[in-house]
Design an enzyme around this catalytic site. Structure first.
Site, PDB file in Angstrom:
ATOM      1  N   GLY A  26      93.768  38.856  -7.255  1.00 52.73           N
ATOM      2  CA  GLY A  26      92.978  39.529  -8.275  1.00 52.73           C
ATOM      3  C   GLY A  26      93.671  39.742  -9.615  1.00 52.73           C
ATOM      4  O   GLY A  26      94.344  38.857 -10.161  1.00 52.73           O
ATOM      5  N   ASP A  68     105.197  47.497   0.859  1.00 54.75           N
ATOM      6  CA  ASP A  68     104.002  48.328   0.938  1.00 54.75           C
ATOM      7  C   ASP A  68     104.249  49.521   0.017  1.00 54.75           C
ATOM      8  O   ASP A  68     105.175  50.309   0.262  1.00 54.75           O
ATOM      9  CB  ASP A  68     103.809  48.784   2.397  1.00 54.75           C
ATOM     10  CG  ASP A  68     102.575  49.654   2.586  1.00 54.75           C
ATOM     11  OD1 ASP A  68     102.107  50.260   1.591  1.00 54.75           O
ATOM     12  OD2 ASP A  68     102.099  49.744   3.721  1.00 54.75           O
ATOM     13  N   TYR A 161      87.752  57.079  -4.599  1.00 51.41           N
ATOM     14  CA  TYR A 161      88.317  56.114  -5.550  1.00 51.41           C
ATOM     15  C   TYR A 161      88.255  56.668  -6.977  1.00 51.41           C
ATOM     16  O   TYR A 161      89.234  56.606  -7.725  1.00 51.41           O
ATOM     17  CB  TYR A 161      87.520  54.805  -5.447  1.00 51.41           C
ATOM     18  CG  TYR A 161      87.997  53.709  -6.360  1.00 51.41           C
ATOM     19  CD1 TYR A 161      89.156  52.999  -6.085  1.00 51.41           C
ATOM     20  CD2 TYR A 161      87.270  53.360  -7.503  1.00 51.41           C
ATOM     21  CE1 TYR A 161      89.585  51.977  -6.932  1.00 51.41           C
ATOM     22  CE2 TYR A 161      87.686  52.343  -8.343  1.00 51.41           C
ATOM     23  CZ  TYR A 161      88.850  51.653  -8.050  1.00 51.41           C
ATOM     24  OH  TYR A 161      89.273  50.643  -8.881  1.00 51.41           O
ATOM     25  N   VAL A 194      85.152  43.748 -12.365  1.00 46.69           N
ATOM     26  CA  VAL A 194      85.794  42.456 -12.585  1.00 46.69           C
ATOM     27  C   VAL A 194      85.805  41.711 -11.247  1.00 46.69           C
ATOM     28  O   VAL A 194      86.090  42.316 -10.205  1.00 46.69           O
ATOM     29  CB  VAL A 194      87.244  42.665 -13.088  1.00 46.69           C
ATOM     30  CG1 VAL A 194      87.949  41.332 -13.253  1.00 46.69           C
ATOM     31  CG2 VAL A 194      87.267  43.458 -14.395  1.00 46.69           C
TER      32      VAL A 194
HETATM   33  N1  LIG Z   1      88.173  44.447  -9.817  1.00 47.40           N
HETATM   34  C1  LIG Z   1      87.655  45.462 -10.475  1.00 47.40           C
HETATM   35  O1  LIG Z   1      86.453  45.476 -10.812  1.00 47.40           O
HETATM   36  C2  LIG Z   1      88.507  46.624 -10.861  1.00 47.40           C
HETATM   37  C3  LIG Z   1      87.972  47.547 -11.768  1.00 47.40           C
HETATM   38  C4  LIG Z   1      88.727  48.637 -12.148  1.00 47.40           C
HETATM   39  C5  LIG Z   1      90.002  48.793 -11.637  1.00 47.40           C
HETATM   40  N2  LIG Z   1      90.501  47.904 -10.753  1.00 47.40           N
HETATM   41  C6  LIG Z   1      91.847  48.114 -10.241  1.00 47.40           C
HETATM   42  O2  LIG Z   1      92.606  46.948 -10.440  1.00 47.40           O
HETATM   43  C7  LIG Z   1      93.642  46.908  -9.456  1.00 47.40           C
HETATM   44  C8  LIG Z   1      93.627  45.532  -8.807  1.00 47.40           C
HETATM   45  O3  LIG Z   1      92.424  45.390  -8.077  1.00 47.40           O
HETATM   46  P1  LIG Z   1      91.729  43.980  -7.806  1.00 47.40           P
HETATM   47  O4  LIG Z   1      90.341  44.111  -8.220  1.00 47.40           O
HETATM   48  O5  LIG Z   1      92.555  42.884  -8.335  1.00 47.40           O
HETATM   49  O6  LIG Z   1      91.715  43.981  -6.215  1.00 47.40           O
HETATM   50  P2  LIG Z   1      92.409  43.050  -5.129  1.00 47.40           P
HETATM   51  O7  LIG Z   1      92.208  41.610  -5.424  1.00 47.40           O
HETATM   52  O8  LIG Z   1      91.944  43.604  -3.820  1.00 47.40           O
HETATM   53  O9  LIG Z   1      93.939  43.351  -5.330  1.00 47.40           O
HETATM   54  C9  LIG Z   1      94.547  44.528  -4.883  1.00 47.40           C
HETATM   55  C10 LIG Z   1      96.036  44.274  -4.832  1.00 47.40           C
HETATM   56  O10 LIG Z   1      96.687  45.503  -4.426  1.00 47.40           O
HETATM   57  C11 LIG Z   1      97.615  45.187  -3.406  1.00 47.40           C
HETATM   58  N3  LIG Z   1      97.802  46.327  -2.528  1.00 47.40           N
HETATM   59  C12 LIG Z   1      96.848  47.094  -1.937  1.00 47.40           C
HETATM   60  N4  LIG Z   1      97.436  48.013  -1.151  1.00 47.40           N
HETATM   61  C13 LIG Z   1      98.772  47.824  -1.257  1.00 47.40           C
HETATM   62  C14 LIG Z   1      99.912  48.438  -0.658  1.00 47.40           C
HETATM   63  N5  LIG Z   1      99.783  49.458   0.194  1.00 47.40           N
HETATM   64  N6  LIG Z   1     101.133  47.986  -0.990  1.00 47.40           N
HETATM   65  C15 LIG Z   1     101.271  46.952  -1.852  1.00 47.40           C
HETATM   66  N7  LIG Z   1     100.254  46.329  -2.451  1.00 47.40           N
HETATM   67  C16 LIG Z   1      99.017  46.762  -2.134  1.00 47.40           C
HETATM   68  C17 LIG Z   1      97.006  43.991  -2.669  1.00 47.40           C
HETATM   69  O11 LIG Z   1      98.038  43.223  -2.077  1.00 47.40           O
HETATM   70  P3  LIG Z   1      98.364  43.133  -0.501  1.00 47.40           P
HETATM   71  O12 LIG Z   1      97.076  43.309   0.240  1.00 47.40           O
HETATM   72  O13 LIG Z   1      98.973  41.784  -0.371  1.00 47.40           O
HETATM   73  O14 LIG Z   1      99.348  44.237  -0.254  1.00 47.40           O
HETATM   74  C18 LIG Z   1      96.410  43.205  -3.821  1.00 47.40           C
HETATM   75  O15 LIG Z   1      97.388  42.375  -4.409  1.00 47.40           O
HETATM   76  C19 LIG Z   1      93.376  48.071  -8.515  1.00 47.40           C
HETATM   77  O16 LIG Z   1      94.179  49.175  -8.862  1.00 47.40           O
HETATM   78  C20 LIG Z   1      91.926  48.390  -8.763  1.00 47.40           C
HETATM   79  O17 LIG Z   1      91.601  49.721  -8.437  1.00 47.40           O
HETATM   80  C21 LIG Z   1      89.780  46.819 -10.356  1.00 47.40           C
END
Ligand SMILES: NC(=O)c1ccc[n+]([C@@H]2O[C@H](COP(=O)([O-])OP(=O)(O)OC[C@H]3O[C@@H](n4cnc5c(N)ncnc54)[C@H](OP(=O)(O)O)[C@@H]3O)[C@@H](O)[C@H]2O)c1
Length: 256
Positions: A26, A68, A161, A194
């Site tokens: 992501g 982690d 969240y 996103v």
């Molecule tokens: N996509 C959106 O619409 C959106 C909007 C607003 C904010 N955000 C924020 O953007 C950030 C990235 O989200 P994303 O949308 O790209 O989601 P994603 O594809 O699910 O990515 C989340 C990432 O966080 C890592 N992660 C989760 N728990 C973890 C842990 N305990 N230790 C280490 N790494 C961990 C996951 O890696 P592993 O599973 O490999 O550990 C993954 O690389 C998040 O903070 C999310 O809240 C996203």
């Protein structure tokens, strides 16, 4: 008058050493790629080591770190390992996060705690460990915290969240205020919806399609929509006088 720095130099991150948490997919994966493409060495941190190794195969500027972020006792050693591999850190992107669905009355303590541990506590701890190091060596640096559109809004099934992301924003302000005197800038990015692993199911659903249809730009974002803001906040030449800011990248969604 100060000379004008052309964009290529303004956003040149050569010499910077970044750690991006949640770089296995992501937004975090894209952040890591953008920083590396602009010259930074990037420690790519997450739990899925195979994904990180795949990224490391793309460029020698990537340094995989399987960790982690909720494993509090291990974080200091993880940063030691990161610095031993890539050099002293100068940038931290607190991006790792998980969603938290469900109504408040249906959310068990364990689910609430997992969201807060991942989205809030890890930002607190990684930022503190990062700042302690920079302060000790009198080094400037920057932290970019990934908040969310929902930090300032509430919905019917994302309370844990939304609360976590509101905490990230307030933490950004507290960190910025406390560490400005040490040359550490702390800013937040608040993305709207996103496309990513976190949002794919929702965005494909009828509720998701309807929500996008009502948003001002009538589209969800792509990770690449955040490239410019990431570079702005990462570059001390470009944003050296910015700290404590929160930049929305949401296609105007917060206005609706
Ligand atoms: N996509 C959106 O619409 C959106 C909007 C607003 C904010 N955000 C924020 O953007 C950030 C990235 O989200 P994303 O949308 O790209 O989601 P994603 O594809 O699910 O990515 C989340 C990432 O966080 C890592 N992660 C989760 N728990 C973890 C842990 N305990 N230790 C280490 N790494 C961990 C996951 O890696 P592993 O599973 O490999 O550990 C993954 O690389 C998040 O903070 C999310 O809240 C996203």
């Amino acid at each position: 008058m100060a000379p004008i720095t052309l964009a290529q130099k303004l956003f040149d991150l050569t010499g910077e050493v970044a750690l991006v948490s949640g770089a296995s997919s992501g937004l975090g994966r894209r952040f890591a790629q953008v920083l590396a493409a602009h010259g930074a060495k990037v420690v790519v941190a997450a739990r899925r080591a195979d994904r990180l190794e795949g990224l490391a195969g793309e460029s020698e500027r990537f340094f995989p770190l399987a960790v982690d972020v909720t494993d509090a006792p291990r974080l200091a050693a993880a940063l030691d390992a990161a610095e031993a591999a890539a050099g002293p850190l100068t940038l931290l992107v607190n991006n790792a996060g998980i969603g938290g669905g469900g109504r408040i009355v249906d959310t068990p303590d364990e689910a609430w705690e997992q969201v807060q541990k991942t989205n809030v506590d890890s930002v607190w701890r990684l930022s503190r460990l990062f700042a302690q190091r920079l302060i000790a060596r009198h080094s400037p640096g920057a932290i970019i915290n990934i908040a969310s559109l929902v930090a300032g809004r509430v919905g019917l099934s994302s309370a844990s969240y939304a609360v976590s992301k509101a905490a990230v924003l307030q933490m950004t302000r507290a960190q910025a205020f406390e560490w400005a005197r040490h040359g550490i800038r702390v800013n937040a990015i608040s993305p709207g919806y996103v496309h990513s692993e976190m949002t794919s199911e929702f965005l494909a659903s009828k509720a998701g399609q309807d929500m996008v249809g009502r948003s001002p730009q009538r589209r969800a974002g792509n990770a690449s929509d955040l490239d410019g803001v990431l570079l702005l906040l990462a570059s001390r030449r470009a944003s050296g006088f910015m700290t404590g800011a929160d930049i929305a990248v949401d296609g105007g969604h917060a206005l609706a």
